[in-house]
Scaffold this active site. Structure first.
Site, PDB file in Angstrom:
ATOM      1  N   GLU A   1      -7.110 -12.355   6.124  1.00  0.00           N
ATOM      2  CA  GLU A   1      -6.058 -12.080   7.088  1.00  0.00           C
ATOM      3  C   GLU A   1      -6.670 -12.062   8.309  1.00  0.00           C
ATOM      4  O   GLU A   1      -6.041 -12.861   9.210  1.00  0.00           O
ATOM      5  CB  GLU A   1      -5.864 -10.507   6.698  1.00  0.00           C
ATOM      6  CG  GLU A   1      -4.608  -9.651   7.538  1.00  0.00           C
ATOM      7  CD  GLU A   1      -4.782  -8.370   7.159  1.00  0.00           C
ATOM      8  OE1 GLU A   1      -5.512  -7.415   6.579  1.00  0.00           O
ATOM      9  OE2 GLU A   1      -3.722  -7.714   7.545  1.00  0.00           O
TER      10      GLU A   1
ATOM     11  N   ASP B   1       2.759  -2.669   4.268  1.00  0.00           N
ATOM     12  CA  ASP B   1       2.932  -1.395   4.706  1.00  0.00           C
ATOM     13  C   ASP B   1       4.305  -1.345   5.416  1.00  0.00           C
ATOM     14  O   ASP B   1       4.340  -1.132   6.704  1.00  0.00           O
ATOM     15  CB  ASP B   1       1.970  -0.953   5.811  1.00  0.00           C
ATOM     16  CG  ASP B   1       0.181  -1.071   5.385  1.00  0.00           C
ATOM     17  OD1 ASP B   1       0.185  -0.369   4.514  1.00  0.00           O
ATOM     18  OD2 ASP B   1      -0.107  -2.257   5.528  1.00  0.00           O
TER      19      ASP B   1
ATOM     20  N   HIS C   1       0.705  -1.228  -0.049  1.00  0.00           N
ATOM     21  CA  HIS C   1      -0.068   0.011   0.023  1.00  0.00           C
ATOM     22  C   HIS C   1       0.891   1.149   0.017  1.00  0.00           C
ATOM     23  O   HIS C   1       1.891   1.529   0.887  1.00  0.00           O
ATOM     24  CB  HIS C   1      -0.840   0.005   1.152  1.00  0.00           C
ATOM     25  CG  HIS C   1      -1.713  -1.367   1.406  1.00  0.00           C
ATOM     26  ND1 HIS C   1      -2.965  -1.241   1.106  1.00  0.00           N
ATOM     27  CD2 HIS C   1      -1.455  -2.389   1.900  1.00  0.00           C
ATOM     28  CE1 HIS C   1      -3.410  -2.371   1.370  1.00  0.00           C
ATOM     29  NE2 HIS C   1      -2.672  -3.178   1.824  1.00  0.00           N
TER      30      HIS C   1
END
Ligand code: ADE
Ligand code: ZN
Length: 336
Positions: free
Chosen positions: A197, A276, A16
């Protein structure tokens, strides 16, 4: 092993771009834009990055993204990540961006996408790094809001390869976005979705059957459903696993308990990704190194992961072949 991990040509399929905002750059951009941050220093930020689960991370992540205002901010954010990726021998990357995080606070869609796209173009010419852009819908927002975002994206179709689904998973099933993904397919976008997830294996089934996605982001909870594993193996559906992310967000308590080796043994099409990196303590190389340290992953499996990633990318067959040949050349040069 360090040299092998560093040198092997890599593809990243789950990053991301807002999650690549390093604290130092966050401060610089905040100062430039005159926005206040609830942190006094980089060390202060690092201390705040202790997450209990996905939601506690997302609260901080959306707050960090607020500093991004103009096209140049999106350019700098993306360019900084791409330089880092190129240093780690990432040869191809497929980036997510979350337009609604920005449009909800009055930033124009075009500001976001133009800044990111310009950096991706520069990476192609200056870093010899290819890329694709994937627009994610925030699943905690309504399907109508996602639909409006998809309509806005149509003017930039040339620059956006696919759509995805991210943000808070539990309680926000993929089925809610069926009509949005139907239109995305009609418009020629590729599709992926975060599933399995924190959420149950059933969300993976929904993403496959209702959203008709080609890849599952994360997907580690697939092992809870034997029929699902069988299907994923048979169809070789790529799973973009993010080991350090899973530890920081408490999906597994410790990397030594991560199920990635089990997933590989089952024959699943696993890839490794950073998710991330500015928040979870590492880019692609750090993820692979951590897997080696905690689980003893060896060069054969690392080769398999790299191969899976190029094959699972949205590159055309000729480009895939070019990278796969490069990968094989590297590995045979290494005496494997
Ligand atoms: N947005 C950024 N990182 C994410 C993750 N790991 N899961 C869901 N949404 C996200
Ligand atoms: Zn993610």
């Amino acid at each position: 092993m360090d040299a092998f991990i560093h040198g092997i040509p890599k593809a990243e399929l789950h990053i991301h771009i807002e999650g690549a905002l390093e604290p130092k750059l966050m401060f610089e951009i905040a100062e430039k834009n005159g926005c206040s941050l609830p942190f006094k220093s980089v060390a202060d930020i690092r201390r705040a990055y202790k997450f209990e689960d996905l939601q506690s991370f997302l609260d901080i992540y959306y707050q960090g993204a607020q500093v991004l205002r103009d096209e140049d901010d999106f350019y700098r954010l993306t360019w900084t990540y791409l330089q880092k990726a190129a240093e780690q021998n990432v040869r191809h990357t497929e980036l997510f961006f979350d337009p609604q995080t920005h449009t909800a606070r009055g930033i124009k869609f075009e500001t976001v996408v133009k800044g990111i796209h310009r950096a991706l173009t520069d990476a192609g010419s200056q870093l010899n790094l290819s890329s694709k852009l994937i627009m994610c819908f925030l699943r905690h927002l309504s399907a109508a809001n996602a639909m409006k975002t998809l309509e806005e994206a149509l003017a930039f179709k040339e620059w956006i390869t696919g759509v995805g689904l991210d943000s808070s998973e539990r309680g926000f099933p993929p089925e809610k976005f069926t009509s949005v993904f139907d239109l995305a397919h009609q418009e020629g976008f590729k599709a992926v979705a975060h599933a399995g997830e924190e959420g149950p294996a059933d969300y993976i089934w929904q993403a496959l059957n209702l959203l008709k996605v080609e890849r599952i982001d994360h997907g580690v909870r697939c092992v809870e459903d034997a029929a699902l594993v069988e299907y994923l193996v048979k169809m070789q559906v790529p799973l973009t696993v993010c080991p350090l992310s899973n530890i920081k967000l408490g999906v597994f308590d410790h990397l030594s308990q991560h199920n990635i080796m089990q997933m590989l043994k089952l024959g699943l099409c696993v890839t490794v990704n950073s998710d991330d990196p500015a928040y979870f303590g590492g880019y692609l190389e750090e993820n692979l190194r951590a897997l080696h340290k905690a689980l003893g992953i060896g060069s054969e499996d690392i080769y398999k992961l790299a191969r899976n990633a190029f094959r699972a990318s949205f590159l055309d067959p000729a480009q895939k072949k070019k990278y796969l040949d490069e990968l094989d050349e590297f590995v045979s040069g290494f005496g494997h």
